[in-house]
Write a protein that holds these residues in place. Structure first.
Motif, PDB file in Angstrom:
ATOM      1  N   GLU A  28     -23.428 -35.637 -19.940  1.00 10.64           N
ATOM      2  CA  GLU A  28     -22.256 -35.780 -19.071  1.00 10.64           C
ATOM      3  C   GLU A  28     -21.066 -35.007 -19.621  1.00 10.64           C
ATOM      4  OE1 GLU A  28     -21.919 -37.546 -16.175  1.00 10.64           O
ATOM      5  OE2 GLU A  28     -24.075 -37.870 -16.229  1.00 10.64           O
ATOM      6  N   SER A  29     -20.959 -34.970 -20.942  1.00  8.97           N
ATOM      7  CA  SER A  29     -19.797 -34.327 -21.561  1.00  8.97           C
ATOM      8  C   SER A  29     -20.174 -33.935 -22.979  1.00  8.97           C
ATOM      9  CB  SER A  29     -18.600 -35.288 -21.574  1.00  8.97           C
ATOM     10  OG  SER A  29     -18.919 -36.454 -22.320  1.00  8.97           O
ATOM     11  N   LEU A  30     -19.243 -33.272 -23.636  1.00  6.97           N
ATOM     12  CA  LEU A  30     -19.489 -32.828 -25.001  1.00  6.97           C
ATOM     13  C   LEU A  30     -18.268 -33.180 -25.836  1.00  6.97           C
ATOM     14  CD1 LEU A  30     -21.729 -31.288 -26.507  1.00  6.97           C
ATOM     15  CD2 LEU A  30     -20.468 -29.194 -26.067  1.00  6.97           C
ATOM     16  N   THR A  31     -18.480 -33.902 -26.916  1.00 11.95           N
ATOM     17  CA  THR A  31     -17.381 -34.274 -27.804  1.00 11.95           C
ATOM     18  C   THR A  31     -17.171 -33.185 -28.853  1.00 11.95           C
ATOM     19  OG1 THR A  31     -18.901 -35.381 -29.298  1.00 11.95           O
ATOM     20  CG2 THR A  31     -17.952 -36.726 -27.536  1.00 11.95           C
ATOM     21  N   ARG A  40     -22.966 -28.432 -17.446  1.00 12.60           N
ATOM     22  CA  ARG A  40     -22.121 -28.577 -16.263  1.00 12.60           C
ATOM     23  C   ARG A  40     -20.786 -27.887 -16.525  1.00 12.60           C
ATOM     24  NH1 ARG A  40     -22.807 -34.411 -14.917  1.00 12.60           N
ATOM     25  NH2 ARG A  40     -24.841 -34.042 -15.766  1.00 12.60           N
ATOM     26  N   GLN A  41     -20.015 -27.677 -15.476  1.00 12.64           N
ATOM     27  CA  GLN A  41     -18.796 -26.863 -15.587  1.00 12.64           C
ATOM     28  C   GLN A  41     -17.834 -27.416 -16.638  1.00 12.64           C
ATOM     29  OE1 GLN A  41     -18.397 -23.812 -13.989  1.00 12.64           O
ATOM     30  NE2 GLN A  41     -16.789 -23.668 -15.527  1.00 12.64           N
ATOM     31  N   SER A  42     -17.701 -28.739 -16.715  1.00  9.99           N
ATOM     32  CA  SER A  42     -16.753 -29.317 -17.677  1.00  9.99           C
ATOM     33  C   SER A  42     -17.163 -28.989 -19.112  1.00  9.99           C
ATOM     34  CB  SER A  42     -16.659 -30.832 -17.483  1.00  9.99           C
ATOM     35  OG  SER A  42     -17.944 -31.423 -17.608  1.00  9.99           O
ATOM     36  N   ILE A  43     -18.471 -29.003 -19.392  1.00 11.76           N
ATOM     37  CA  ILE A  43     -18.956 -28.656 -20.734  1.00 11.76           C
ATOM     38  C   ILE A  43     -18.745 -27.168 -20.977  1.00 11.76           C
ATOM     39  CG2 ILE A  43     -21.015 -28.455 -22.177  1.00 11.76           C
ATOM     40  CD1 ILE A  43     -21.995 -31.094 -21.005  1.00 11.76           C
ATOM     41  N   HIS A  44     -19.031 -26.370 -19.963  1.00 16.76           N
ATOM     42  CA  HIS A  44     -18.817 -24.919 -20.054  1.00 16.76           C
ATOM     43  C   HIS A  44     -17.360 -24.638 -20.423  1.00 16.76           C
ATOM     44  CE1 HIS A  44     -20.050 -20.825 -19.192  1.00 16.76           C
ATOM     45  NE2 HIS A  44     -21.220 -21.265 -18.772  1.00 16.76           N
ATOM     46  N   ASP A  45     -16.441 -25.343 -19.755  1.00 15.66           N
ATOM     47  CA  ASP A  45     -15.009 -25.148 -20.005  1.00 15.66           C
ATOM     48  C   ASP A  45     -14.645 -25.511 -21.438  1.00 15.66           C
ATOM     49  OD1 ASP A  45     -14.792 -24.358 -17.362  1.00 15.66           O
ATOM     50  OD2 ASP A  45     -13.935 -26.257 -16.667  1.00 15.66           O
ATOM     51  N   ILE A  52     -22.439 -18.099 -28.648  1.00 19.47           N
ATOM     52  CA  ILE A  52     -23.610 -18.806 -28.122  1.00 19.47           C
ATOM     53  C   ILE A  52     -23.644 -18.599 -26.614  1.00 19.47           C
ATOM     54  CG2 ILE A  52     -24.826 -21.000 -27.862  1.00 19.47           C
ATOM     55  CD1 ILE A  52     -23.381 -22.016 -30.360  1.00 19.47           C
ATOM     56  N   GLU A  53     -24.732 -18.015 -26.126  1.00 16.13           N
ATOM     57  CA  GLU A  53     -24.858 -17.740 -24.693  1.00 16.13           C
ATOM     58  C   GLU A  53     -25.300 -18.991 -23.951  1.00 16.13           C
ATOM     59  OE1 GLU A  53     -27.709 -14.591 -24.683  1.00 16.13           O
ATOM     60  OE2 GLU A  53     -26.350 -13.190 -25.658  1.00 16.13           O
ATOM     61  N   ILE A  54     -24.798 -19.138 -22.723  1.00 21.54           N
ATOM     62  CA  ILE A  54     -25.147 -20.279 -21.884  1.00 21.54           C
ATOM     63  C   ILE A  54     -25.831 -19.771 -20.617  1.00 21.54           C
ATOM     64  CG2 ILE A  54     -24.315 -22.313 -20.650  1.00 21.54           C
ATOM     65  CD1 ILE A  54     -21.867 -22.295 -22.456  1.00 21.54           C
ATOM     66  N   TYR A  55     -26.961 -20.358 -20.288  1.00 23.05           N
ATOM     67  CA  TYR A  55     -27.741 -19.978 -19.104  1.00 23.05           C
ATOM     68  C   TYR A  55     -27.823 -21.162 -18.151  1.00 23.05           C
ATOM     69  CZ  TYR A  55     -28.921 -15.835 -21.712  1.00 23.05           C
ATOM     70  OH  TYR A  55     -28.823 -14.668 -22.411  1.00 23.05           O
ATOM     71  N   ASP A  56     -28.092 -20.857 -16.884  1.00 21.28           N
ATOM     72  CA  ASP A  56     -28.168 -21.914 -15.874  1.00 21.28           C
ATOM     73  C   ASP A  56     -29.381 -22.809 -16.096  1.00 21.28           C
ATOM     74  OD1 ASP A  56     -25.862 -21.042 -14.657  1.00 21.28           O
ATOM     75  OD2 ASP A  56     -26.909 -19.852 -13.139  1.00 21.28           O
ATOM     76  N   THR A  57     -30.512 -22.195 -16.463  1.00 23.67           N
ATOM     77  CA  THR A  57     -31.742 -22.973 -16.590  1.00 23.67           C
ATOM     78  C   THR A  57     -32.402 -22.705 -17.941  1.00 23.67           C
ATOM     79  OG1 THR A  57     -33.181 -21.255 -15.733  1.00 23.67           O
ATOM     80  CG2 THR A  57     -32.166 -22.729 -14.100  1.00 23.67           C
TER      81      THR A  57
END
Length: 117
Positions: free
Chosen positions: A57-60, A88-93, A104-109
């Motif tokens: 849900e989120s990242l601390t 999710r977008q909030s973690i991406h942000d 660190i690269e982030i991918y959709d899947t």
């Protein structure tokens, strides 16, 4: 140690890739479990890792710290051996603000991340 946070699987892409699916958010109570899972897998030969954040849900801040520690453990020369997926977008942000997305690269899947190795 009870491994409730991380579900581990292996995928054969162009190179062998280990996938950690996080089943919850990383926090003070469980970040050590994520780091231990990564260290154990590394000791057993893992060199390419995708961490699937789709169920988080989120990242601390401690979760970000754990990702950075794992990134450093896997970093050899200039190659990227840790990829994230499903954030999710909030973690991406949060990762953008923390500067993590610079290294660190982030991918959709998971599949996209595995294919990137």
């Amino acid at each position: 140690m009870n491994m409730d946070l991380v579900q581990i699987s292996k995928v054969e892409g162009r190179v062998p890739v280990t996938v950690f699916q996080l089943k919850d958010r990383v926090n003070l109570g469980n970040f050590a479990e994520l780091e231990k899972a990564a260290k154990d897998a590394y000791a057993n030969g893992m060199r390419n890792l995708v961490i699937d954040l789709s169920k988080s849900e989120s990242l601390t801040s401690i979760g970000i710290r754990a990702l950075v520690i794992i990134h450093k453990m896997l970093s050899t020369n200039q190659e990227k051996h840790l990829k994230l997926s499903g954030a999710r977008q909030s973690i991406h942000d949060v990762l953008n603000i923390a500067g993590v997305t610079q290294f660190i690269e982030i991918y959709d899947t998971v599949d996209d991340a595995v294919a990137s190795f």
